[in-house]
Design a protein around this motif. Structure first.
Motif, PDB file in Angstrom:
ATOM      1  N   ASP A   1       0.787  -1.239  -0.013  1.00 40.09           N
ATOM      2  CA  ASP A   1      -0.096  -0.046   0.107  1.00 40.09           C
ATOM      3  C   ASP A   1       0.879   1.315   0.224  1.00 40.09           C
ATOM      4  O   ASP A   1       1.313   1.817   1.187  1.00 40.09           O
ATOM      5  N   ARG A   2       1.107   1.647  -1.214  1.00 36.37           N
ATOM      6  CA  ARG A   2       2.266   2.703  -1.229  1.00 36.37           C
ATOM      7  C   ARG A   2       1.577   3.901  -0.779  1.00 36.37           C
ATOM      8  O   ARG A   2       2.386   4.763  -0.311  1.00 36.37           O
ATOM      9  N   GLU A   3       0.288   4.503  -1.108  1.00 37.94           N
ATOM     10  CA  GLU A   3      -0.085   5.790  -0.686  1.00 37.94           C
ATOM     11  C   GLU A   3      -0.370   5.760   0.830  1.00 37.94           C
ATOM     12  O   GLU A   3       0.224   6.675   1.521  1.00 37.94           O
ATOM     13  N   LEU A   4      -0.620   4.753   1.489  1.00 37.94           N
ATOM     14  CA  LEU A   4      -0.583   4.596   3.067  1.00 37.94           C
ATOM     15  C   LEU A   4       0.945   4.819   3.626  1.00 37.94           C
ATOM     16  O   LEU A   4       1.011   5.474   4.663  1.00 37.94           O
TER      17      LEU A   4
ATOM     18  N   HIS B   1       3.237   6.259   2.108  1.00 33.37           N
ATOM     19  CA  HIS B   1       3.701   7.406   1.851  1.00 33.37           C
ATOM     20  C   HIS B   1       3.054   8.500   2.830  1.00 33.37           C
ATOM     21  O   HIS B   1       3.969   9.291   3.313  1.00 33.37           O
ATOM     22  N   ARG B   2       1.815   8.572   3.260  1.00 33.29           N
ATOM     23  CA  ARG B   2       1.170   9.435   4.273  1.00 33.29           C
ATOM     24  C   ARG B   2       1.966   9.286   5.431  1.00 33.29           C
ATOM     25  O   ARG B   2       2.182  10.392   5.955  1.00 33.29           O
TER      26      ARG B   2
ATOM     27  N   ASN C   1      10.754   6.219   1.181  1.00 30.04           N
ATOM     28  CA  ASN C   1       9.356   6.409   0.629  1.00 30.04           C
ATOM     29  C   ASN C   1       9.428   6.408  -0.712  1.00 30.04           C
ATOM     30  O   ASN C   1       8.577   5.632  -1.380  1.00 30.04           O
TER      31      ASN C   1
END
Length: 140
Positions: free
Chosen positions: A50-53, A55-56, A98
């Motif tokens: 889950d790259r988006e999570l 990243h956040r 990241n």
């Protein structure tokens, strides 16, 4: 207003009250604890793909390190320069973790640097609290 909305507002108010009344030492410990949590979450998200999570959480972790770095008074103590260099290195590592999505790099930042420093700050805060309590015996 639903019970869930009321509960969320109550929790936000409690958090706001906790932050506004915390000592500087307690705030520092809270920041380090949140940094550890962000890195745990980012690592798990990277492992899950889950790259988006990830990243956040890594961006939030970097925001915390920026805050720590910006509030550091380098000349106030002998180790200030070294801590500044460590914060700068950590920012570069978190950014690289990241971009690459490298969970092992994120884990290394957490286990080899952040968790030991979080524990050191926690111990320092406890020692400070103990010494402050010793100065004013009988005060509750």
């Amino acid at each position: 207003m639903t019970a869930q909305t009321f509960g969320a507002r109550g929790a936000n108010r409690y958090l706001g009250d906790s932050l506004s009344t915390a000592s500087p030492a307690a705030l520092l410990v809270m920041l380090w604890d949140r940094l550890v949590l962000d890195l745990q979450r980012a690592e798990q998200a990277q492992l899950d793909g889950d790259r988006e999570l990830a990243h956040r959480n890594l961006i939030h972790a970097q925001d915390i390190v920026h805050e720590l770095r910006n509030s550091l008074q380098v000349g106030a103590w002998e180790g200030g320069d070294n801590l500044m260099a460590l914060y700068t290195w950590l920012l570069k590592e978190l950014s690289a973790a990241n971009v690459s999505g490298d969970a092992a790099r994120t884990a290394a930042c957490r286990t080899e640097t952040v968790e030991p420093l979080a524990e050191a700050w926690r111990q320092a805060a406890l020692e400070h609290l103990s010494s402050t309590s010793a100065v004013a015996p009988g005060v509750a």
